[in-house]
Design a protein around this motif. Structure first.
Motif, PDB file in Angstrom:
ATOM      1  N   ASP A  25      -7.729  -0.768   6.392  1.00 28.45           N
ATOM      2  CA  ASP A  25      -8.144  -0.074   5.170  1.00 28.45           C
ATOM      3  C   ASP A  25      -9.537   0.557   5.259  1.00 28.45           C
ATOM      4  OD1 ASP A  25      -5.783  -0.703   3.951  1.00 28.45           O
ATOM      5  OD2 ASP A  25      -6.591  -2.295   2.669  1.00 28.45           O
ATOM      6  N   ARG A  26     -10.277   0.275   6.339  1.00 31.97           N
ATOM      7  CA  ARG A  26     -11.622   0.897   6.440  1.00 31.97           C
ATOM      8  C   ARG A  26     -11.469   2.417   6.556  1.00 31.97           C
ATOM      9  NH1 ARG A  26     -13.546  -1.754   3.640  1.00 31.97           N
ATOM     10  NH2 ARG A  26     -11.561  -2.786   3.552  1.00 31.97           N
ATOM     11  N   ALA A  49      -5.032  -6.028   7.160  1.00 39.69           N
ATOM     12  CA  ALA A  49      -5.151  -4.966   6.150  1.00 39.69           C
ATOM     13  C   ALA A  49      -6.606  -4.552   5.959  1.00 39.69           C
ATOM     14  CB  ALA A  49      -4.554  -5.442   4.829  1.00 39.69           C
ATOM     15  N   ARG A  59       0.835  -1.216   0.000  1.00 41.13           N
ATOM     16  CA  ARG A  59       0.000   0.000   0.000  1.00 41.13           C
ATOM     17  C   ARG A  59       0.863   1.258   0.000  1.00 41.13           C
ATOM     18  NH1 ARG A  59      -2.631  -4.254   1.355  1.00 41.13           N
ATOM     19  NH2 ARG A  59      -4.900  -4.298   1.490  1.00 41.13           N
TER      20      ARG A  59
END
Ligand SMILES: NC(=O)c1ccc[n+]([C@@H]2O[C@H](COP(=O)([O-])OP(=O)(O)OC[C@H]3O[C@@H](n4cnc5c(N)ncnc54)[C@H](OP(=O)(O)O)[C@@H]3O)[C@@H](O)[C@H]2O)c1
Length: 232
Positions: A213-214, A209, A26
């Motif tokens: 990632d929210r 992750a 990311r």
């Protein structure tokens, strides 16, 4: 503005290494810790190949002075995430389990993470996350795993309380609860274990992750994940 990074404990191998690779993909900055510097550098190389900026910080979580030194090295960095992943599993029946076994489990799995969290949280900002890589052993009993079950239950309780304390500051506190995962940890567990039947560490990293990632205003409180074949 302070620099930002994801700090991962136990990043030298196993689940921690996969979490490092997954976050590196990311494009985030990473700070990796553990005791084995060569293995940490190997993880750092993998993460750099995926485009991440990485620093390596050797520290023994059983030694509070080394945790203080680690926190000093990270001064000036506001953590976007602290992934408390390092852990040991001492698996012995109650008649064999020594005070030293019990204390080491507490030191690495509970007190070390506490000492790290309390030093890092003050500089963490809204939108950041604390992640505990717990274990199904926090919820399910396995004979001979009493010190490990104790430590994982303690950490989940610690994190549940922190979640409510830090919610008003916008810091998300997450328990990830894997069942048996194919890593080297099983080499130290008495008995015959077929790691080929276990979940891969990538699956745990993907659960971490997913929670990270929210959007900042969405909190994944807990993910329990394991192989379809069962916990062990
Ligand atoms: N594998 C499973 O089946 C499973 C299932 C549920 C939960 N978990 C949990 O997942 C986490 C990672 O486990 P894993 O399976 O990846 O185990 P692993 O392959 O044995 O890796 C353990 C990691 O913890 C670090 N560590 C151990 N003692 C340390 C100490 N004194 N100070 C600093 N770091 C230390 C090790 O780094 P150094 O040796 O470099 O110090 C290593 O990076 C643990 O919390 C474990 O309880 C594992």
């Amino acid at each position: 503005m302070a620099e930002q990074a994801y700090l991962i404990t136990g990043a030298s191998r196993g689940i921690g290494r996969e979490i490092a690779r997954t976050i590196a993909r990311r494009g985030r900055r990473l700070a990796l810790t553990g005791r084995d510097t060569a293995a940490l550098e190997a993880t750092a190389g993998l993460a750099r190949d995926l485009g991440a900026e990485v620093t390596v910080h050797a520290a023994d979580l059983a030694d509070v002075s080394q945790i203080g030194k680690l926190a000093d090295e990270l001064k000036g960095i506001s953590l976007s995430g602290l992934i408390a992943n390092a852990g040991v599993a001492v698996v012995k029946g109650i008649e064999e389990l020594t005070s030293e076994d019990w204390q080491r489990t507490l030191d690495v799995n509970v007190t070390g993470p506490f000492e790290l969290v309390r030093r890092m949280v003050p500089s963490m900002k809204a939108g950041s996350s604390l992640v505990n890589v717990s274990s199904v052993a926090a919820k399910v009993a396995f004979p001979g795993w009493s010190s490990y079950c104790m430590s994982k239950s303690a950490m989940e309780g610690f994190f549940r309380s922190l979640r409510e304390e830090l919610r008003p500051r916008g810091i998300r506190v997450i328990n990830i609860t894997p069942a048996a995962t194919a890593t080297d940890i099983w080499q130290g567990v008495p008995g015959e274990w077929d790691t080929a039947k276990m979940m891969s560490p990538e699956q745990v990293a993907m659960a971490v992750a997913f929670a990270l990632d929210r959007p900042d205003d969405v909190l994944v409180e807990e993910i329990q994940i394991g192989g379809l074949g069962g916990n062990l």
